[in-house]
Write a protein that holds these residues in place. Structure first.
Motif, PDB file in Angstrom:
ATOM      1  N   TYR A 343       0.646  -1.182   0.092  1.00  0.00           N
ATOM      2  CA  TYR A 343      -0.099  -0.146   0.017  1.00  0.00           C
ATOM      3  C   TYR A 343       0.948   1.200   0.040  1.00  0.00           C
ATOM      4  N   PHE A 344       0.659   2.279  -0.792  1.00  0.00           N
ATOM      5  CA  PHE A 344       1.298   3.382  -1.012  1.00  0.00           C
ATOM      6  C   PHE A 344       0.611   4.631  -0.700  1.00  0.00           C
ATOM      7  N   ALA A 345       0.950   5.738   0.010  1.00  0.00           N
ATOM      8  CA  ALA A 345       0.326   6.830   0.099  1.00  0.00           C
ATOM      9  C   ALA A 345       0.562   7.933  -1.070  1.00  0.00           C
ATOM     10  N   LEU A 346      -0.602   8.199  -1.551  1.00  0.00           N
ATOM     11  CA  LEU A 346      -0.321   9.275  -2.853  1.00  0.00           C
ATOM     12  C   LEU A 346      -0.656  10.782  -2.217  1.00  0.00           C
ATOM     13  N   ARG A 347       0.350  11.489  -2.582  1.00  0.00           N
ATOM     14  CA  ARG A 347       0.262  12.779  -2.003  1.00  0.00           C
ATOM     15  C   ARG A 347       0.687  13.866  -3.300  1.00  0.00           C
ATOM     16  N   ASP A 348      -0.088  15.126  -3.176  1.00  0.00           N
ATOM     17  CA  ASP A 348       0.236  16.060  -4.169  1.00  0.00           C
ATOM     18  C   ASP A 348       1.431  16.730  -3.994  1.00  0.00           C
ATOM     19  N   ASP A 349       1.817  17.733  -4.461  1.00  0.00           N
ATOM     20  CA  ASP A 349       3.354  18.423  -4.496  1.00  0.00           C
ATOM     21  C   ASP A 349       3.611  18.895  -3.286  1.00  0.00           C
ATOM     22  N   SER A 350       2.462  19.358  -2.717  1.00  0.00           N
ATOM     23  CA  SER A 350       2.424  20.196  -1.354  1.00  0.00           C
ATOM     24  C   SER A 350       2.518  19.245  -0.257  1.00  0.00           C
ATOM     25  N   GLY A 351       2.303  17.855  -0.570  1.00  0.00           N
ATOM     26  CA  GLY A 351       2.118  16.719   0.502  1.00  0.00           C
ATOM     27  C   GLY A 351       0.727  16.353   1.039  1.00  0.00           C
ATOM     28  N   ALA A 352      -0.050  16.873   0.650  1.00  0.00           N
ATOM     29  CA  ALA A 352      -1.433  16.741   0.950  1.00  0.00           C
ATOM     30  C   ALA A 352      -1.881  15.362   0.423  1.00  0.00           C
ATOM     31  N   TYR A 353      -2.636  14.492   1.385  1.00  0.00           N
ATOM     32  CA  TYR A 353      -2.838  13.302   1.058  1.00  0.00           C
ATOM     33  C   TYR A 353      -4.006  13.141  -0.036  1.00  0.00           C
ATOM     34  N   LEU A 354      -3.976  12.420  -1.235  1.00  0.00           N
ATOM     35  CA  LEU A 354      -4.700  12.221  -2.396  1.00  0.00           C
ATOM     36  C   LEU A 354      -5.355  10.966  -2.359  1.00  0.00           C
ATOM     37  N   GLY A 355      -4.812   9.873  -1.554  1.00  0.00           N
ATOM     38  CA  GLY A 355      -5.534   8.663  -1.691  1.00  0.00           C
ATOM     39  C   GLY A 355      -4.442   7.500  -1.318  1.00  0.00           C
ATOM     40  N   THR A 356      -4.825   6.471  -1.483  1.00  0.00           N
ATOM     41  CA  THR A 356      -4.139   5.030  -1.461  1.00  0.00           C
ATOM     42  C   THR A 356      -3.991   4.192  -2.518  1.00  0.00           C
ATOM     43  N   LEU A 357      -2.907   3.620  -2.843  1.00  0.00           N
ATOM     44  CA  LEU A 357      -2.665   2.947  -4.190  1.00  0.00           C
ATOM     45  C   LEU A 357      -2.439   1.461  -3.495  1.00  0.00           C
ATOM     46  N   GLU A 358      -3.120   0.547  -3.726  1.00  0.00           N
ATOM     47  CA  GLU A 358      -3.071  -0.944  -3.431  1.00  0.00           C
ATOM     48  C   GLU A 358      -2.266  -1.862  -4.660  1.00  0.00           C
ATOM     49  N   VAL A 359      -1.086  -2.144  -4.404  1.00  0.00           N
ATOM     50  CA  VAL A 359      -0.551  -3.013  -5.323  1.00  0.00           C
ATOM     51  C   VAL A 359      -0.220  -4.378  -4.915  1.00  0.00           C
TER      52      VAL A 359
END
Length: 376
Positions: A343-359
């Protein structure tokens, strides 16, 4: 067939009775106090009572025995009602047909078990074990419920928390089945038959709950237009060589056809969960490890996991949201394969949480590699 919808007071009585069972009251006096509601119970009032109590529970595990007693108390009323007449090829008709196959297989195995004298348990236990090793329908049936019916029911029905308990019991059944199928399990015939008896009763009880409570409640709650499979795909898909790209970045662009082809051949499955904890996307390659269906889109990711895993999922999401973690890794053995999950946390350039990627992927072959194999 239209089953009569019950009034609120009867449902409230069922809720009170179930709560008393949860508190440990199982005497005849308690039953008699609520016998009127129990003797006139129907799938809708029972489902509403289950939802109310289970939605307030910290864990569904503690409610397995009280709910079983509750359903036994209401069984006579539920069995006196005719089952819905599902249209031909309706998803519920197909699921119920699978239930018929499951019951026939269970009863066939039970007839073998009943004929085993104590001194001759081992040879016949092996016969049952070999039959169980070929019993793939049960796992496939549960997967269809978890990935297709449960999401639809959760979306359409206000009272839907019974599925969390059902999922947990399905896991119990599959764990028992795995134990019965394991090498050496039939060596101790008495212990094997004891486990088989628990497996048989638990699997049969789930069939009964599906037929008498879940399916009628879902048939009423889910509109037919949602139940029926959608023809074709949503949105146009161009295969022309000059198609406009749908994905454009600083490192290149891809058309929709190309992008979907990429996801089909990647040696991993991916799912994206938005910042609101709802599933937004999943890839669907032929080699997908964990089954998914379009019904999970928009579903809370907590509802896409068995109850025993929810606390871990929420812990991971919380750590991603507060920034204390950026990834989580798991691995397990499943049907002789080595499965790797990240599982990876996805963040924008400012570090705000966008969601989670499950692989996730089958890493059996990669894990077995040795030496080198070079292009040059």
């Amino acid at each position: 067939m239209e089953l009569i919808h019950t009034g609120d007071e009867k449902t409230e009585d069922l809720i009170r009775y179930l709560r008393l069972l949860g508190a440990g009251e199982t005497n005849r006096e308690t039953y008699d106090r609520f016998s009127g509601a129990l003797k006139s119970a129907d799938p809708f009032s029972v489902n509403a009572a289950l939802h109310r109590v289970l939605s307030e529970a910290e864990s569904v595990e503690a409610w397995k025995a009280p709910v079983a007693r509750f359903l036994r108390a209401a069984a006579a009323a539920l069995e006196a009602l005719p089952l819905p007449d599902y249209p031909e090829n309706h998803p519920l008709a197909l699921l119920d047909a699978e239930n018929g196959e499951i019951v026939r297989a269970l009863e066939s195995l039970q007839s073998i078990a009943r004929g085993i004298p104590g001194s001759e348990a081992n040879p016949q236990a092996v016969v049952i074990q070999n039959r169980l090793r070929e019993f793939s329908l049960l796992g496939a049936h549960y997967a269809r419920l978890q990935n297709e019916l449960f999401p639809l029911f959760e979306t359409a029905a206000q009272d839907h928390d019974c599925v969390a308990l059902m999922w947990s019991i399905q896991d119990d059944v599959l764990e028992l089945l795995k134990r019965l199928q394991s090498p050496g399990a039939a060596d101790d015939g008495a212990a094997f038959l004891k486990d088989f008896g628990t497996f048989y009763l638990t699997a049969a009880s789930l069939v009964w709950r599906e037929r008498r409570v879940l399916y009628p409640a879902a048939f009423r709650a889910v509109p037919e237009r949602i139940f029926l499979p959608k023809e074709g795909r949503a949105g146009p898909v161009s295969t022309a060589g000059g198609a406009e790209p749908c994905f454009i970045s600083s490192t290149g662009s891809l058309t929709q056809v190309q992008l979907e082809a990429v996801f089909k051949v990647l040696p991993v499955d991916v799912s994206f969960i938005g910042a609101d904890d709802r599933v937004k996307f999943y890839s669907d390659p032929p080699h997908r490890v964990f089954p998914r269906s379009p019904q999970i889109i928009g579903r809370l990711v907590q509802n896409c996991h068995p109850p025993k895993s929810v606390a871990t999922v929420e812990k991971i999401l919380a750590s991603f949201k507060d920034g204390s973690e950026d990834s989580a890794e798991f691995w397990l053995s499943m049907k002789g394969r080595f499965i790797h999950i990240e599982y990876f946390a996805l963040r924008d350039d400012s570090g705000a949480y966008l969601g989670t990627l499950e692989v996730s992927g089958d890493a059996t072959a990669v894990r077995a590699l040795e030496g080198e194999k070079r292009l040059l």
